[in-house]
Design a protein around this motif. Structure first.
Motif, PDB file in Angstrom:
ATOM      1  N   SER A  67      13.489  31.762  -7.782  1.00 29.44           N
ATOM      2  CA  SER A  67      13.546  33.117  -7.219  1.00 29.44           C
ATOM      3  C   SER A  67      12.336  33.299  -6.301  1.00 29.44           C
ATOM      4  N   VAL A  68      12.575  33.195  -4.996  1.00 29.70           N
ATOM      5  CA  VAL A  68      11.486  33.255  -4.014  1.00 29.70           C
ATOM      6  C   VAL A  68      11.919  34.133  -2.851  1.00 29.70           C
ATOM      7  N   ARG A  69      10.985  34.910  -2.324  1.00 32.83           N
ATOM      8  CA  ARG A  69      11.253  35.758  -1.149  1.00 32.83           C
ATOM      9  C   ARG A  69      10.216  35.436  -0.080  1.00 32.83           C
ATOM     10  N   ASP A  70      10.663  35.465   1.149  1.00 37.94           N
ATOM     11  CA  ASP A  70       9.728  35.217   2.256  1.00 37.94           C
ATOM     12  C   ASP A  70       8.610  36.249   2.292  1.00 37.94           C
ATOM     13  N   THR A  71       8.907  37.478   1.899  1.00 36.02           N
ATOM     14  CA  THR A  71       7.908  38.550   1.971  1.00 36.02           C
ATOM     15  C   THR A  71       6.911  38.525   0.819  1.00 36.02           C
ATOM     16  N   SER A  72       7.208  37.771  -0.232  1.00 38.76           N
ATOM     17  CA  SER A  72       6.302  37.695  -1.384  1.00 38.76           C
ATOM     18  C   SER A  72       6.075  36.254  -1.831  1.00 38.76           C
ATOM     19  N   ALA A  73       6.189  35.317  -0.900  1.00 42.19           N
ATOM     20  CA  ALA A  73       6.143  33.891  -1.228  1.00 42.19           C
ATOM     21  C   ALA A  73       4.864  33.493  -1.962  1.00 42.19           C
ATOM     22  N   ALA A  74       3.716  33.976  -1.507  1.00 41.54           N
ATOM     23  CA  ALA A  74       2.453  33.602  -2.152  1.00 41.54           C
ATOM     24  C   ALA A  74       2.427  34.095  -3.605  1.00 41.54           C
ATOM     25  N   ASP A  75       2.874  35.312  -3.833  1.00 46.65           N
ATOM     26  CA  ASP A  75       2.930  35.847  -5.199  1.00 46.65           C
ATOM     27  C   ASP A  75       3.947  35.087  -6.050  1.00 46.65           C
ATOM     28  N   ASP A  76       5.082  34.744  -5.437  1.00 44.82           N
ATOM     29  CA  ASP A  76       6.118  34.001  -6.157  1.00 44.82           C
ATOM     30  C   ASP A  76       5.619  32.619  -6.567  1.00 44.82           C
ATOM     31  N   VAL A  77       4.896  31.972  -5.670  1.00 39.80           N
ATOM     32  CA  VAL A  77       4.323  30.663  -5.988  1.00 39.80           C
ATOM     33  C   VAL A  77       3.297  30.811  -7.109  1.00 39.80           C
ATOM     34  N   GLN A  78       2.516  31.864  -7.069  1.00 41.46           N
ATOM     35  CA  GLN A  78       1.515  32.089  -8.115  1.00 41.46           C
ATOM     36  C   GLN A  78       2.175  32.289  -9.478  1.00 41.46           C
ATOM     37  N   LYS A  79       3.339  32.945  -9.509  1.00 48.51           N
ATOM     38  CA  LYS A  79       4.077  33.123 -10.767  1.00 48.51           C
ATOM     39  C   LYS A  79       4.461  31.769 -11.355  1.00 48.51           C
ATOM     40  N   ASP A  91       0.630  19.107  -8.898  1.00 49.32           N
ATOM     41  CA  ASP A  91       1.501  18.722  -7.777  1.00 49.32           C
ATOM     42  C   ASP A  91       2.036  19.952  -7.040  1.00 49.32           C
ATOM     43  N   PHE A  92       2.499  20.941  -7.799  1.00 47.58           N
ATOM     44  CA  PHE A  92       3.043  22.148  -7.177  1.00 47.58           C
ATOM     45  C   PHE A  92       1.951  22.894  -6.413  1.00 47.58           C
ATOM     46  N   GLU A  93       0.771  22.945  -6.990  1.00 46.51           N
ATOM     47  CA  GLU A  93      -0.347  23.625  -6.336  1.00 46.51           C
ATOM     48  C   GLU A  93      -0.729  22.914  -5.036  1.00 46.51           C
ATOM     49  N   ALA A  94      -0.707  21.582  -5.054  1.00 46.18           N
ATOM     50  CA  ALA A  94      -1.056  20.806  -3.856  1.00 46.18           C
ATOM     51  C   ALA A  94      -0.063  21.045  -2.723  1.00 46.18           C
ATOM     52  N   ARG A  95       1.185  21.312  -3.066  1.00 44.95           N
ATOM     53  CA  ARG A  95       2.224  21.520  -2.045  1.00 44.95           C
ATOM     54  C   ARG A  95       2.504  22.994  -1.776  1.00 44.95           C
ATOM     55  N   SER A  96       1.835  23.870  -2.467  1.00 45.85           N
ATOM     56  CA  SER A  96       2.190  25.290  -2.419  1.00 45.85           C
ATOM     57  C   SER A  96       2.018  25.918  -1.044  1.00 45.85           C
ATOM     58  N   GLN A  97       0.978  25.591  -0.312  1.00 44.82           N
ATOM     59  CA  GLN A  97       0.776  26.211   1.004  1.00 44.82           C
ATOM     60  C   GLN A  97       1.878  25.805   1.980  1.00 44.82           C
ATOM     61  N   ALA A  98       2.263  24.537   1.966  1.00 44.39           N
ATOM     62  CA  ALA A  98       3.361  24.078   2.823  1.00 44.39           C
ATOM     63  C   ALA A  98       4.668  24.765   2.412  1.00 44.39           C
ATOM     64  N   VAL A 103       9.064  28.721   3.392  1.00 48.30           N
ATOM     65  CA  VAL A 103       9.823  29.881   2.906  1.00 48.30           C
ATOM     66  C   VAL A 103       9.693  31.045   3.892  1.00 48.30           C
ATOM     67  N   GLN A 104       8.489  31.270   4.381  1.00 48.17           N
ATOM     68  CA  GLN A 104       8.276  32.383   5.316  1.00 48.17           C
ATOM     69  C   GLN A 104       8.937  32.113   6.664  1.00 48.17           C
ATOM     70  N   GLN A 105       8.792  30.899   7.152  1.00 51.18           N
ATOM     71  CA  GLN A 105       9.372  30.552   8.447  1.00 51.18           C
ATOM     72  C   GLN A 105      10.898  30.622   8.416  1.00 51.18           C
ATOM     73  N   ALA A 106      11.497  30.143   7.360  1.00 53.99           N
ATOM     74  CA  ALA A 106      12.960  30.116   7.251  1.00 53.99           C
ATOM     75  C   ALA A 106      13.524  31.433   6.716  1.00 53.99           C
ATOM     76  N   THR A 138      19.758  33.233   0.750  1.00 54.94           N
ATOM     77  CA  THR A 138      19.910  33.763   2.101  1.00 54.94           C
ATOM     78  C   THR A 138      18.742  33.226   2.899  1.00 54.94           C
ATOM     79  N   ASN A 139      19.017  32.755   4.135  1.00 60.45           N
ATOM     80  CA  ASN A 139      17.915  32.251   4.971  1.00 60.45           C
ATOM     81  C   ASN A 139      18.272  32.384   6.451  1.00 60.45           C
ATOM     82  N   ALA A 140      17.303  32.068   7.289  1.00 61.23           N
ATOM     83  CA  ALA A 140      17.477  32.184   8.741  1.00 61.23           C
ATOM     84  C   ALA A 140      18.447  31.145   9.292  1.00 61.23           C
ATOM     85  N   ALA A 141      18.699  30.095   8.543  1.00 60.63           N
ATOM     86  CA  ALA A 141      19.611  29.050   9.005  1.00 60.63           C
ATOM     87  C   ALA A 141      21.077  29.444   8.847  1.00 60.63           C
ATOM     88  N   GLY A 142      21.338  30.609   8.279  1.00 64.41           N
ATOM     89  CA  GLY A 142      22.723  31.071   8.209  1.00 64.41           C
ATOM     90  C   GLY A 142      23.266  31.260   6.809  1.00 64.41           C
TER      91      GLY A 142
END
Length: 172
Positions: A67-79, A91-98, A103-106, A138-142
């Motif tokens: 459950s992730v939203r582009d508008t709250s991605a950082a908070d969602d990752v922190q959860k 591992d998840f923390e190392a990849r979290s910024q990417a 998530v935000q871009q798409a 739901t995402n920007a890719a359609g």
């Protein structure tokens, strides 16, 4: 004449003593069985409570993960990070910024729900939980509320008295 009366009294006393001893033995036996059953009941209740804690933590962790939203991605990752431990967390923390950037871009919006779960195995301080979940994406890719199904094997490990995800595998 006193001798037969004394013999009768002894026989009555012996029968009374035997009956009393038998009743005491039966009472002791029932007490031992009651204690054993009570101990077994407490052990079962403790195991059920432990299982419930493991399953609740797995449900919460998996739901946060899918459950992730582009508008709250950082908070969602922190959860997810808050509900993780060990190598999985690192591992998840190392990849979290990417991940947050993608998530935000798409413009990803996913809402997940655990459909079913069960403990596959448990060991000292850990358990493996099989989880079936769904999410709508739901995402920007359609994608527009497209349904996704997830089958996961999640290792839950005790981290200072709280179960957290320590490994997540996708199951075919």
């Amino acid at each position: 004449m006193k001798l037969p009366a004394l013999a009768d009294a002894r026989r009555k006393l012996t029968k009374t003593n035997a009956a009393s001893c038998l009743l005491v033995a039966i009472a002791v036996l029932f007490t031992v069985l009651s204690v054993a059953l009570l101990k077994s009941h407490h052990t079962s209740e403790d195991q059920r409570a432990g299982d419930a804690a493991i399953l609740s933590a797995a449900r919460s962790g998996v739901t946060a993960m899918i459950s992730v939203r582009d508008t709250s991605a950082a908070d969602d990752v922190q959860k997810v990070l808050d509900q993780s431990t060990g190598i999985f967390k690192k591992d998840f923390e190392a990849r979290s910024q990417a991940f947050i950037g993608i998530v935000q871009q798409a413009k990803v919006v996913t809402q997940g729900d655990v459909v079913a779960q069960g403990i596959e195995s448990r060991g000292d301080g850990s358990a493996t939980v099989l989880v079936t979940a769904t999410s709508s994406v739901t995402n920007a890719a359609g994608a527009n509320n497209e349904s996704r199904s997830w089958r996961l094997r999640v290792t839950m490990s005790d981290d200072e008295g709280q179960y957290k995800m320590s490994n997540v595998e996708f199951v075919a």
